[in-house]
Design a protein around this motif. Sequence first.
Motif, short mmCIF file in Angstrom:
data_model
loop_
_atom_site.label_atom_id
_atom_site.label_comp_id
_atom_site.label_asym_id
_atom_site.label_seq_id
_atom_site.Cartn_x
_atom_site.Cartn_y
_atom_site.Cartn_z
N GLY A 188 41.93 24.31 -19.21
CA GLY A 188 41.55 25.68 -19.54
C GLY A 188 40.36 25.81 -20.45
O GLY A 188 39.99 26.93 -20.82
N LEU A 189 39.71 24.69 -20.82
CA LEU A 189 38.56 24.76 -21.71
C LEU A 189 37.32 25.21 -20.96
O LEU A 189 37.25 25.14 -19.72
CB LEU A 189 38.30 23.38 -22.33
N ARG A 190 36.32 25.69 -21.70
CA ARG A 190 35.04 26.02 -21.10
C ARG A 190 34.35 24.75 -20.62
O ARG A 190 34.63 23.65 -21.09
CB ARG A 190 34.15 26.76 -22.09
N GLU A 191 33.40 24.91 -19.69
CA GLU A 191 32.74 23.74 -19.13
C GLU A 191 31.95 22.96 -20.18
O GLU A 191 31.83 21.73 -20.09
CB GLU A 191 31.80 24.15 -17.99
N ASP A 192 31.40 23.64 -21.18
CA ASP A 192 30.62 22.92 -22.19
C ASP A 192 31.50 22.28 -23.25
O ASP A 192 31.00 21.69 -24.21
CB ASP A 192 29.59 23.85 -22.84
N ASP A 193 32.83 22.38 -23.10
CA ASP A 193 33.75 21.67 -23.99
C ASP A 193 34.18 20.32 -23.41
O ASP A 193 35.03 19.65 -23.99
CB ASP A 193 35.01 22.52 -24.24
N VAL A 194 33.61 19.95 -22.27
CA VAL A 194 33.93 18.68 -21.62
C VAL A 194 32.76 17.71 -21.83
O VAL A 194 31.61 18.06 -21.58
CB VAL A 194 34.20 18.87 -20.12
N SER A 195 33.07 16.52 -22.31
CA SER A 195 32.07 15.49 -22.53
C SER A 195 32.10 14.50 -21.37
O SER A 195 33.18 14.10 -20.92
CB SER A 195 32.33 14.77 -23.85
N TYR A 196 30.92 14.09 -20.91
CA TYR A 196 30.80 13.15 -19.79
C TYR A 196 30.25 11.83 -20.33
O TYR A 196 29.08 11.75 -20.71
CB TYR A 196 29.90 13.72 -18.71
N LEU A 197 31.12 10.82 -20.38
CA LEU A 197 30.73 9.51 -20.89
C LEU A 197 30.43 8.58 -19.73
O LEU A 197 31.24 8.44 -18.80
CB LEU A 197 31.86 8.93 -21.75
N TYR A 198 29.27 7.94 -19.79
CA TYR A 198 28.81 7.04 -18.74
C TYR A 198 28.64 5.66 -19.37
O TYR A 198 27.69 5.42 -20.10
CB TYR A 198 27.48 7.57 -18.19
N ASP A 199 29.62 4.77 -19.15
CA ASP A 199 29.68 3.49 -19.86
C ASP A 199 29.68 3.71 -21.37
O ASP A 199 29.05 2.98 -22.13
CB ASP A 199 28.52 2.58 -19.46
N GLY A 200 30.37 4.76 -21.80
CA GLY A 200 30.49 5.05 -23.22
C GLY A 200 29.38 5.88 -23.81
O GLY A 200 29.42 6.24 -24.99
N ILE A 201 28.36 6.22 -23.00
CA ILE A 201 27.22 6.99 -23.49
C ILE A 201 27.35 8.45 -23.07
O ILE A 201 27.62 8.74 -21.90
CB ILE A 201 25.90 6.40 -22.96
N GLU A 202 27.17 9.36 -24.00
CA GLU A 202 27.25 10.79 -23.72
C GLU A 202 26.11 11.21 -22.80
O GLU A 202 24.93 10.96 -23.06
CB GLU A 202 27.15 11.56 -25.04
N THR A 203 26.46 11.87 -21.69
CA THR A 203 25.46 12.37 -20.74
C THR A 203 25.61 13.86 -20.51
O THR A 203 25.09 14.39 -19.52
CB THR A 203 25.55 11.63 -19.39
#
Length: 426
Positions: A188-203
């Motif tokens: 139920g969170l907003r889309e900008d409340d989701v973090s996308y980690l790519y091999d541990g790096i924030e993207t």
Amino acid sequence: MRYVCKMLTLAILILTCSVVWGQSTTSSLIGTITDSTGALVPGASVTVTNKSTNVAYPAIVDAQGVYRVSQLPPGMYSVQITASGFQTYNIQEITLQVDQQARQDISLSVGQSTQTVEVSGSAPLLDTVASNVGQVIEPRQIQDLPLNGRDYLQLATLAAGVSPIAPGVSSPASTWTGTSVVSISVAGLREDDVSYLYDGIETRNGWYGAAGLLPSIDNIQEFKVEQAGSSAAFGDAGGFINVVTKSGTNQTHGTIYEFLRNNDLDARAYFDPLTGPPAFHQNQFGASLGGPILKNKMFYFLNYEGFRQTQPNDTITTVPTAAELSGDFSALPQQLVNPYTGAPFAGNIIPTTSFSPVGVKLLSYFPAPNGTYSGGSNYLEVADTTDNWDQGSGRIDYVVSTKDTVFGRYTQQAQTTVLAARGASS
């Protein structure tokens, strides 16, 4: 060759612009070693071996009978336990997932170390250590489930509490990018409340919060949807998509593919020209290759994916008529006034002597009306949107010692979108 390996490792360390802490992408195996009476067996040797790379991770059981092996990449492992006065205990296969803190307690039987207890299979390991709540999307799901456009975030909706945000539904990310499943809502969170980690790096895209990088399906080992209870190592967000990319193994493997869609069997849309439907073409193609550079020591994985799409869009608008281009606006109910003198134009006709040369030149670029449409519009435009992008990625893993491993990955993506309009007759 040893010198080359050292230089390559040094280059990876220098070129790596972000530090990735192991606890966000790797796993740990912890447990207690006892005998048949339940007494602790301190000093026992535990060796956890990656079955794809044959890399061994050793550990010694401490005085409390506990062993812990950390920084294990997701994958299939075997486990061997040896201790003086006890039979050797072998587990042939256990699976560790991304960011899993798994527990495997083992009871040894008295006997000679040359005697072996073989366990060919075991139940899925439970994560009884970490407090986070999430769900792993496994390699088989990534490879086998159909995806329109090969967008891995569609698979995130397999996790409980995750739903896609469609274009135009309170979603700046989906609206601005034009991609139907470019962002998701977790719990139920907003889309900008989701973090996308790519091999541990924030993207995460800093402008509208969606994923800044959509890796190729063939480049993903697995990923985990973290919903609650994540540690501070993950960063600042309410939910996390934790992606781990593939690495090479002791065996050389590769893939090559192309997915094709076109308009050969498509029906003509209502407003399309009578001569036939505008062209629709979509090609998605790529290849991957992984294997050893030095067996049991250094591995590589390469991936490329390209996307080419031409898609028509119908737009109805209003353009100047031939009479209006000559200055005749007598059909308009409003009175036109000369902005310089304030005097009305007789009959709503602008004399050619009042025409601006710049305005005449600009009017020459307007197309002629091609029909009568709803709302008084008189021009149908068929716009071919061209969307092309390419993504390439390369990864090298190097086993420095039984306690140290290092990897470097370079990923680049380029995208070009062009909206080219052409006229069409009704």
